[in-house]
Design a protein around this motif. Structure first.
Motif, PDB file in Angstrom:
ATOM      1  N   THR A 114      -6.458  -7.955  -2.010  1.00 39.49           N
ATOM      2  CA  THR A 114      -5.282  -8.713  -2.435  1.00 39.49           C
ATOM      3  C   THR A 114      -4.276  -8.834  -1.299  1.00 39.49           C
ATOM      4  O   THR A 114      -3.720  -9.910  -1.060  1.00 39.49           O
ATOM      5  N   GLU A 115      -4.047  -7.749  -0.595  1.00 39.67           N
ATOM      6  CA  GLU A 115      -3.087  -7.777   0.508  1.00 39.67           C
ATOM      7  C   GLU A 115      -3.557  -8.641   1.675  1.00 39.67           C
ATOM      8  O   GLU A 115      -2.741  -9.189   2.415  1.00 39.67           O
ATOM      9  N   ALA A 116      -4.873  -8.805   1.833  1.00 38.63           N
ATOM     10  CA  ALA A 116      -5.419  -9.606   2.927  1.00 38.63           C
ATOM     11  C   ALA A 116      -5.468 -11.098   2.597  1.00 38.63           C
ATOM     12  O   ALA A 116      -5.723 -11.914   3.485  1.00 38.63           O
ATOM     13  N   ALA A 117      -5.227 -11.452   1.358  1.00 42.01           N
ATOM     14  CA  ALA A 117      -5.337 -12.857   0.939  1.00 42.01           C
ATOM     15  C   ALA A 117      -4.239 -13.710   1.546  1.00 42.01           C
ATOM     16  O   ALA A 117      -3.095 -13.278   1.665  1.00 42.01           O
ATOM     17  N   ASN A 118      -4.598 -14.928   1.916  1.00 40.89           N
ATOM     18  CA  ASN A 118      -3.619 -15.881   2.440  1.00 40.89           C
ATOM     19  C   ASN A 118      -3.150 -16.865   1.380  1.00 40.89           C
ATOM     20  O   ASN A 118      -2.080 -17.444   1.513  1.00 40.89           O
ATOM     21  N   ALA A 119      -3.940 -17.064   0.332  1.00 38.85           N
ATOM     22  CA  ALA A 119      -3.652 -18.100  -0.667  1.00 38.85           C
ATOM     23  C   ALA A 119      -2.626 -17.663  -1.707  1.00 38.85           C
ATOM     24  O   ALA A 119      -2.115 -18.488  -2.445  1.00 38.85           O
ATOM     25  N   TYR A 120      -2.338 -16.375  -1.767  1.00 37.68           N
ATOM     26  CA  TYR A 120      -1.389 -15.859  -2.750  1.00 37.68           C
ATOM     27  C   TYR A 120      -0.807 -14.555  -2.233  1.00 37.68           C
ATOM     28  O   TYR A 120      -1.373 -13.922  -1.338  1.00 37.68           O
ATOM     29  N   ALA A 121       0.339 -14.155  -2.799  1.00 31.60           N
ATOM     30  CA  ALA A 121       0.984 -12.900  -2.401  1.00 31.60           C
ATOM     31  C   ALA A 121       1.384 -12.140  -3.658  1.00 31.60           C
ATOM     32  O   ALA A 121       2.285 -12.555  -4.384  1.00 31.60           O
ATOM     33  N   ILE A 122       0.673 -11.057  -3.912  1.00 30.85           N
ATOM     34  CA  ILE A 122       0.969 -10.192  -5.050  1.00 30.85           C
ATOM     35  C   ILE A 122       1.330  -8.824  -4.491  1.00 30.85           C
ATOM     36  O   ILE A 122       0.545  -8.222  -3.754  1.00 30.85           O
ATOM     37  N   ASN A 123       2.523  -8.354  -4.807  1.00 30.18           N
ATOM     38  CA  ASN A 123       3.023  -7.070  -4.338  1.00 30.18           C
ATOM     39  C   ASN A 123       2.420  -5.960  -5.206  1.00 30.18           C
ATOM     40  O   ASN A 123       2.562  -5.993  -6.423  1.00 30.18           O
ATOM     41  N   ILE A 124       1.767  -4.989  -4.578  1.00 32.33           N
ATOM     42  CA  ILE A 124       1.064  -3.923  -5.305  1.00 32.33           C
ATOM     43  C   ILE A 124       1.616  -2.561  -4.905  1.00 32.33           C
ATOM     44  O   ILE A 124       1.880  -2.315  -3.727  1.00 32.33           O
ATOM     45  N   ALA A 125       1.759  -1.691  -5.917  1.00 34.23           N
ATOM     46  CA  ALA A 125       2.177  -0.307  -5.672  1.00 34.23           C
ATOM     47  C   ALA A 125       1.310   0.628  -6.513  1.00 34.23           C
ATOM     48  O   ALA A 125       0.833   0.246  -7.583  1.00 34.23           O
ATOM     49  N   HIS A 126       1.131   1.849  -6.026  1.00 37.87           N
ATOM     50  CA  HIS A 126       0.298   2.853  -6.695  1.00 37.87           C
ATOM     51  C   HIS A 126       1.138   4.090  -7.021  1.00 37.87           C
ATOM     52  O   HIS A 126       1.918   4.541  -6.175  1.00 37.87           O
ATOM     53  N   TYR A 127       0.930   4.628  -8.216  1.00 42.54           N
ATOM     54  CA  TYR A 127       1.670   5.813  -8.661  1.00 42.54           C
ATOM     55  C   TYR A 127       0.743   6.766  -9.392  1.00 42.54           C
ATOM     56  O   TYR A 127      -0.324   6.377  -9.852  1.00 42.54           O
ATOM     57  N   ASN A 128       1.183   8.005  -9.512  1.00 42.59           N
ATOM     58  CA  ASN A 128       0.372   9.026 -10.190  1.00 42.59           C
ATOM     59  C   ASN A 128       0.574   9.061 -11.694  1.00 42.59           C
ATOM     60  O   ASN A 128      -0.264   9.600 -12.410  1.00 42.59           O
ATOM     61  N   THR A 129       1.705   8.532 -12.173  1.00 40.75           N
ATOM     62  CA  THR A 129       1.973   8.581 -13.614  1.00 40.75           C
ATOM     63  C   THR A 129       2.334   7.195 -14.141  1.00 40.75           C
ATOM     64  O   THR A 129       2.809   6.331 -13.388  1.00 40.75           O
ATOM     65  N   LEU A 130       2.132   7.021 -15.430  1.00 36.99           N
ATOM     66  CA  LEU A 130       2.477   5.771 -16.089  1.00 36.99           C
ATOM     67  C   LEU A 130       3.978   5.509 -16.003  1.00 36.99           C
ATOM     68  O   LEU A 130       4.398   4.381 -15.736  1.00 36.99           O
ATOM     69  N   SER A 131       4.779   6.539 -16.190  1.00 36.57           N
ATOM     70  CA  SER A 131       6.234   6.333 -16.153  1.00 36.57           C
ATOM     71  C   SER A 131       6.696   5.895 -14.758  1.00 36.57           C
ATOM     72  O   SER A 131       7.577   5.035 -14.639  1.00 36.57           O
ATOM     73  N   GLU A 132       6.119   6.449 -13.702  1.00 37.56           N
ATOM     74  CA  GLU A 132       6.479   6.026 -12.340  1.00 37.56           C
ATOM     75  C   GLU A 132       6.064   4.574 -12.089  1.00 37.56           C
ATOM     76  O   GLU A 132       6.813   3.801 -11.488  1.00 37.56           O
ATOM     77  N   ALA A 133       4.866   4.206 -12.548  1.00 35.97           N
ATOM     78  CA  ALA A 133       4.377   2.838 -12.361  1.00 35.97           C
ATOM     79  C   ALA A 133       5.258   1.848 -13.113  1.00 35.97           C
ATOM     80  O   ALA A 133       5.572   0.767 -12.610  1.00 35.97           O
ATOM     81  N   LYS A 134       5.677   2.227 -14.323  1.00 38.40           N
ATOM     82  CA  LYS A 134       6.580   1.366 -15.100  1.00 38.40           C
ATOM     83  C   LYS A 134       7.936   1.231 -14.405  1.00 38.40           C
ATOM     84  O   LYS A 134       8.500   0.143 -14.336  1.00 38.40           O
TER      85      LYS A 134
END
Length: 147
Positions: A114-134
């Motif tokens: 996703t990060e390497a794609a040129n046709a679109y830009a979607i910001n992605i983040a990773h977390y250890n818990t559901l509450s942090e991701a929310k």
């Protein structure tokens, strides 16, 4: 406000978290190719429906129990699903980290593609818990949109 279940299958569920606001694609176990693609497509349709009256809206992958995602399905996500997701308005995604090494490889491959794609830009983040991701997704959705 509790999350509301929209779809339940043996391999996954889709929930609405109105306080973020976002849809949560929650994996329970491995899904075969047909199940995986159908579930992702149904999730995107629900996103489109919900985004008609909830803006901004994010997408959260609860991938703690996700299994391996095949190279063919990774390619499909990168070349088919992601462009449709971007066209539908998805700009931010957060993930709850997978527990298994197979899930970790799958989610990292998706992120790299996703990060390497040129046709679109979607910001992605990773977390250890559901509450942090929310929490991250809630904050990210407050930022001005950049297209």
């Amino acid at each position: 406000m509790p999350d509301r279940t929209l779809i339940t299958e043996t391999y996954g569920s889709v929930l609405l978290a109105p306080e973020v606001p976002c849809l949560i694609v929650q994996w329970h176990t491995f899904a075969n190719r047909q199940q995986f693609r159908s579930f992702m497509d149904r999730s995107l349709e629900l996103y489109i429906q919900e985004s008609r009256h909830t803006r901004p809206l994010g997408l959260l992958g609860d991938t703690r129990l996700v299994g391996a995602v095949t190279p063919d399905d990774q390619h499909w996500l990168r070349t088919d699903w992601n462009p449709r997701a971007y066209a539908a308005g998805i700009r931010h995604m957060s993930f709850v980290a997978p527990e298994s090494i197979f899930g970790q490889i799958s989610v990292q491959s998706y992120t790299n593609n996703t990060e390497a794609a040129n046709a679109y830009a979607i910001n992605i983040a990773h977390y250890n818990t559901l509450s942090e991701a929310k929490q991250w997704l809630h904050q990210a959705l407050q930022e001005p949109a950049v297209d």
